[in-house]
Design a protein around this motif. Structure first.
Motif, PDB file in Angstrom:
ATOM      1  N   VAL A 152     -22.623 -11.102  68.183  1.00  0.00           N
ATOM      2  CA  VAL A 152     -21.449 -10.237  68.110  1.00  0.00           C
ATOM      3  C   VAL A 152     -20.348 -10.826  67.234  1.00  0.00           C
ATOM      4  N   ARG A 153     -20.043 -12.095  67.450  1.00  0.00           N
ATOM      5  CA  ARG A 153     -18.903 -12.711  66.768  1.00  0.00           C
ATOM      6  C   ARG A 153     -19.098 -12.732  65.258  1.00  0.00           C
ATOM      7  N   GLY A 154     -18.107 -12.252  64.565  1.00  0.00           N
ATOM      8  CA  GLY A 154     -18.148 -12.246  63.111  1.00  0.00           C
ATOM      9  C   GLY A 154     -18.917 -11.067  62.568  1.00  0.00           C
ATOM     10  N   ARG A 155     -20.185 -10.983  62.867  1.00  0.00           N
ATOM     11  CA  ARG A 155     -21.024  -9.959  62.233  1.00  0.00           C
ATOM     12  C   ARG A 155     -20.825  -8.565  62.815  1.00  0.00           C
ATOM     13  N   GLU A 156     -20.314  -8.452  64.033  1.00  0.00           N
ATOM     14  CA  GLU A 156     -20.008  -7.146  64.624  1.00  0.00           C
ATOM     15  C   GLU A 156     -18.504  -6.979  64.847  1.00  0.00           C
ATOM     16  N   ILE A 157     -17.886  -8.005  65.433  1.00  0.00           N
ATOM     17  CA  ILE A 157     -16.454  -7.991  65.714  1.00  0.00           C
ATOM     18  C   ILE A 157     -15.857  -9.300  65.200  1.00  0.00           C
ATOM     19  N   ALA A 158     -14.850  -9.206  64.354  1.00  0.00           N
ATOM     20  CA  ALA A 158     -14.175 -10.389  63.825  1.00  0.00           C
ATOM     21  C   ALA A 158     -12.708 -10.350  64.225  1.00  0.00           C
ATOM     22  N   MET A 159     -12.063 -11.522  64.217  1.00  0.00           N
ATOM     23  CA  MET A 159     -10.662 -11.608  64.639  1.00  0.00           C
ATOM     24  C   MET A 159      -9.848 -12.424  63.646  1.00  0.00           C
ATOM     25  N   ILE A 160      -8.643 -11.941  63.366  1.00  0.00           N
ATOM     26  CA  ILE A 160      -7.663 -12.668  62.553  1.00  0.00           C
ATOM     27  C   ILE A 160      -6.569 -13.160  63.491  1.00  0.00           C
ATOM     28  N   MET A 161      -6.352 -14.463  63.498  1.00  0.00           N
ATOM     29  CA  MET A 161      -5.366 -15.052  64.398  1.00  0.00           C
ATOM     30  C   MET A 161      -3.966 -15.031  63.779  1.00  0.00           C
ATOM     31  N   GLN A 162      -2.976 -15.335  64.618  1.00  0.00           N
ATOM     32  CA  GLN A 162      -1.572 -15.271  64.215  1.00  0.00           C
ATOM     33  C   GLN A 162      -1.234 -16.321  63.157  1.00  0.00           C
ATOM     34  N   ASP A 163      -1.672 -17.556  63.369  1.00  0.00           N
ATOM     35  CA  ASP A 163      -1.330 -18.649  62.454  1.00  0.00           C
ATOM     36  C   ASP A 163      -2.563 -18.997  61.620  1.00  0.00           C
ATOM     37  N   PRO A 164      -2.553 -18.696  60.323  1.00  0.00           N
ATOM     38  CA  PRO A 164      -3.750 -18.948  59.510  1.00  0.00           C
ATOM     39  C   PRO A 164      -4.142 -20.416  59.432  1.00  0.00           C
ATOM     40  N   MET A 165      -3.188 -21.333  59.579  1.00  0.00           N
ATOM     41  CA  MET A 165      -3.520 -22.750  59.468  1.00  0.00           C
ATOM     42  C   MET A 165      -4.399 -23.230  60.616  1.00  0.00           C
ATOM     43  N   THR A 166      -4.362 -22.536  61.753  1.00  0.00           N
ATOM     44  CA  THR A 166      -5.242 -22.909  62.865  1.00  0.00           C
ATOM     45  C   THR A 166      -6.655 -22.378  62.646  1.00  0.00           C
ATOM     46  N   SER A 167      -6.826 -21.466  61.689  1.00  0.00           N
ATOM     47  CA  SER A 167      -8.139 -20.880  61.417  1.00  0.00           C
ATOM     48  C   SER A 167      -8.822 -21.509  60.203  1.00  0.00           C
ATOM     49  N   LEU A 168      -8.059 -22.225  59.388  1.00  0.00           N
ATOM     50  CA  LEU A 168      -8.611 -22.795  58.163  1.00  0.00           C
ATOM     51  C   LEU A 168      -8.855 -24.293  58.315  1.00  0.00           C
ATOM     52  N   ASN A 169      -9.918 -24.766  57.699  1.00  0.00           N
ATOM     53  CA  ASN A 169     -10.243 -26.189  57.695  1.00  0.00           C
ATOM     54  C   ASN A 169      -9.476 -26.853  56.546  1.00  0.00           C
ATOM     55  N   PRO A 170      -8.546 -27.765  56.844  1.00  0.00           N
ATOM     56  CA  PRO A 170      -7.723 -28.362  55.776  1.00  0.00           C
ATOM     57  C   PRO A 170      -8.520 -29.253  54.829  1.00  0.00           C
ATOM     58  N   LEU A 171      -9.748 -29.631  55.206  1.00  0.00           N
ATOM     59  CA  LEU A 171     -10.547 -30.551  54.404  1.00  0.00           C
ATOM     60  C   LEU A 171     -11.550 -29.844  53.496  1.00  0.00           C
ATOM     61  N   LYS A 172     -11.602 -28.507  53.587  1.00  0.00           N
ATOM     62  CA  LYS A 172     -12.536 -27.753  52.757  1.00  0.00           C
ATOM     63  C   LYS A 172     -11.771 -26.780  51.865  1.00  0.00           C
ATOM     64  N   THR A 173     -12.263 -26.569  50.664  1.00  0.00           N
ATOM     65  CA  THR A 173     -11.625 -25.600  49.778  1.00  0.00           C
ATOM     66  C   THR A 173     -11.757 -24.209  50.382  1.00  0.00           C
ATOM     67  N   ILE A 174     -10.838 -23.329  50.015  1.00  0.00           N
ATOM     68  CA  ILE A 174     -10.890 -21.978  50.579  1.00  0.00           C
ATOM     69  C   ILE A 174     -12.127 -21.234  50.074  1.00  0.00           C
ATOM     70  N   GLY A 175     -12.569 -21.565  48.861  1.00  0.00           N
ATOM     71  CA  GLY A 175     -13.786 -20.952  48.346  1.00  0.00           C
ATOM     72  C   GLY A 175     -14.989 -21.282  49.203  1.00  0.00           C
ATOM     73  N   ASP A 176     -15.110 -22.551  49.583  1.00  0.00           N
ATOM     74  CA  ASP A 176     -16.234 -22.971  50.423  1.00  0.00           C
ATOM     75  C   ASP A 176     -16.174 -22.326  51.801  1.00  0.00           C
ATOM     76  N   GLN A 177     -14.958 -22.098  52.313  1.00  0.00           N
ATOM     77  CA  GLN A 177     -14.831 -21.510  53.649  1.00  0.00           C
ATOM     78  C   GLN A 177     -15.238 -20.037  53.651  1.00  0.00           C
ATOM     79  N   ILE A 178     -14.889 -19.318  52.591  1.00  0.00           N
ATOM     80  CA  ILE A 178     -15.334 -17.919  52.487  1.00  0.00           C
ATOM     81  C   ILE A 178     -16.829 -17.877  52.194  1.00  0.00           C
ATOM     82  N   LEU A 179     -17.279 -18.783  51.341  1.00  0.00           N
ATOM     83  CA  LEU A 179     -18.696 -18.863  50.973  1.00  0.00           C
ATOM     84  C   LEU A 179     -19.572 -19.101  52.209  1.00  0.00           C
ATOM     85  N   GLU A 180     -19.077 -19.917  53.128  1.00  0.00           N
ATOM     86  CA  GLU A 180     -19.822 -20.186  54.356  1.00  0.00           C
ATOM     87  C   GLU A 180     -20.054 -18.910  55.157  1.00  0.00           C
TER      88      GLU A 180
END
Length: 299
Positions: free
Chosen positions: A97-125
Motif C-alpha cells: 500500500v505505502r507509496g504505490r497506492e497511497i503516498a504522504m507528504i509531511m509538513q517539514d520536508p527536511m524530515t523526509s529527505l536524506n541529507p547525505l543523498k542528492t535529491i536526484g538519487d532520492q527521486i530515482l530510488e
C-alpha cells in the motif's frame, strides 16, 4: 467536477492510544467516503485527530496506537478487489500500500529527505522501486518529475543536496518523490505550513496541476481554512477526534451548519479590518481520555 467512484471508505473508525496507563480516544467513530479524483480537505485545530486518522490509511500509527473498531476499505487495487486496510498488521502487508497506492507528504520536508543523498538519487530510488525502471530510462523519468514540480535546470539540480534548496524547493522535491511512487491517493499533511504566503499559493497550484496530469486523489490536511478554499472539492471539519461537518467547499464556506465550523471561519483573520480583536473559540476541547456521547455529524 463530478466524482462518483469510491476509492476509500472508512466506517465507524475508532483509534486509541495507551499513554502512561491511560487510554486516549483519539478517533471516535468516524465515517468518511473518499472518491476518485477529488480533493478532500480535512480541517480542524491542532490536536483534533486529522493526522492520526489519515496515518491509519498507511499503517503509520505510533506503536502505542491501534485501530480498535470500524473498518477502512481501499478500492484502488489493480485486481479490482477491495483491500481492508484496517486488517493489515505486518510491514510486509503494508508494503503493498505505502507509496504505490497511497503516498504522504509531511509538513517539514527536511524530515523526509536524506541529507547525505542528492535529491536526484532520492527521486530515482522511488522510480526504481515503484515503477521498475532502471538506467537511463529511470534517470529520464526522474528529470521529468523535477520539471513537473517546477524545478528549473533539472540536470544540475539532480546532483545537488537538500541543504542547497530553499524550503519551498525542498517541498517540491518531496512532492516529486511522492508522485514518483505512482500512488492513486496523495495525502498532504500541512504541506504549506512552514512556507510564506506566495510559496503556499505556488505549492497549491502545483498540486492542482499534478492531480490533473497523474489522476490523483488528494487528501489535504490543514488547520487553515483559507489554504484550501480554492483547491478542495469537499471539506471535512474535525473536532475532538470526530468529523462534525462535511460538504462541498461552497457549503462549508458560505453556509456552515455546525457551530464549530462557523467558529473556525470566524476566527480567520480578515483583510481590511483594523483595530478589532480576532474572534476566538471560547472554552477548551473535550477531554480525550473520557467518553464523549451524543456525537452528531452535519452532512
Amino acid at each position: 467536477m463530478e466524482h462518483d467512484q469510491l476509492i476509500l471508505s472508512a466506517k465507524d473508525v475508532n483509534i486509541r492510544f495507551n499513554l502512561r496507563g491511560k487510554v486516549l480516544h483519539a478517533i471516535r467513530g468516524i465515517d468518511l467516503d473518499l472518491y476518485q479524483g477529488e480533493v478532500l480537505a480535512i480541517v480542524g485545530e491542532s490536536g483534533s485527530g486529522k493526522s492520526v486518522f489519515t496515518k491509519s490509511f498507511m499503517g503509520l500509527l505510533d506503536a502505542n496506537g491501534s485501530i480498535t473498531g470500524g473498518t477502512i476499505d481501499y478500492y484502488g487495487m489493480a485486481d479490482g478487489k477491495p483491500l481492508r486496510l484496517s486488517d493489515l498488521k505486518t510491514e510486509k502487508d503494508w508494503l503493498r500500500v505505502r507509496g504505490r497506492e497511497i503516498a504522504m507528504i509531511m509538513q517539514d520536508p527536511m524530515t523526509s529527505l536524506n541529507p547525505l543523498k542528492t535529491i536526484g538519487d532520492q527521486i530515482l530510488e522511488a522510480v526504481t522501486l515503484h515503477q521498475g525502471l532502471k538506467g537511463t530510462e529511470a534517470r529520464a523519468r526522474t528529470l521529468e518529475y523535477l520539471r513537473d514540480v517546477g524545478i528549473s535546470d533539472p540536470e544540475v539540480r539532480f546532483k545537488q543536496y537538500p541543504h542547497e534548496f530553499s524550503g519551498g524547493m525542498r517541498q517540491r522535491v518531496v512532492i516529486a518523490i511522492a508522485v514518483a511512487c505512482s500512488p492513486k491517493i496523495l495525502i498532504c499533511d500541512e504541506p504549506t505550513t512552514a512556507l510564506d504566503v506566495t510559496i503556499q499559493a505556488q505549492i497549491l497550484q502545483l498540486l492542482k496541476e499534478l492531480r490533473a496530469k497523474y489522476h490523483l486523489t488528494i487528501v489535504m490536511i490543514t488547520h487553515d481554512l483559507g489554504v484550501v478554499a480554492n483547491i478542495a472539492d469537499r471539506v471535512a471539519v474535525m473536532y475532538a477526534g470526530d468529523i462534525v461537518e462535511i460538504g462541498t467547499s461552497d457549503e462549508i464556506y458560505y453556509a456552515p451548519r455546525h457551530p464549530y465550523t462557523w467558529a473556525l471561519l470566524s476566527s480567520m483573520p480578515q483583510m481590511g479590518i483594523k483595530g478589532e480583536d480576532l474572534f476566538n473559540i471560547v472554552g477548551t476541547p473535550p477531554n480525550l481520555f473520557a467518553e464523549i456521547r451524543d456525537r452528531k455529524t452535519v452532512v
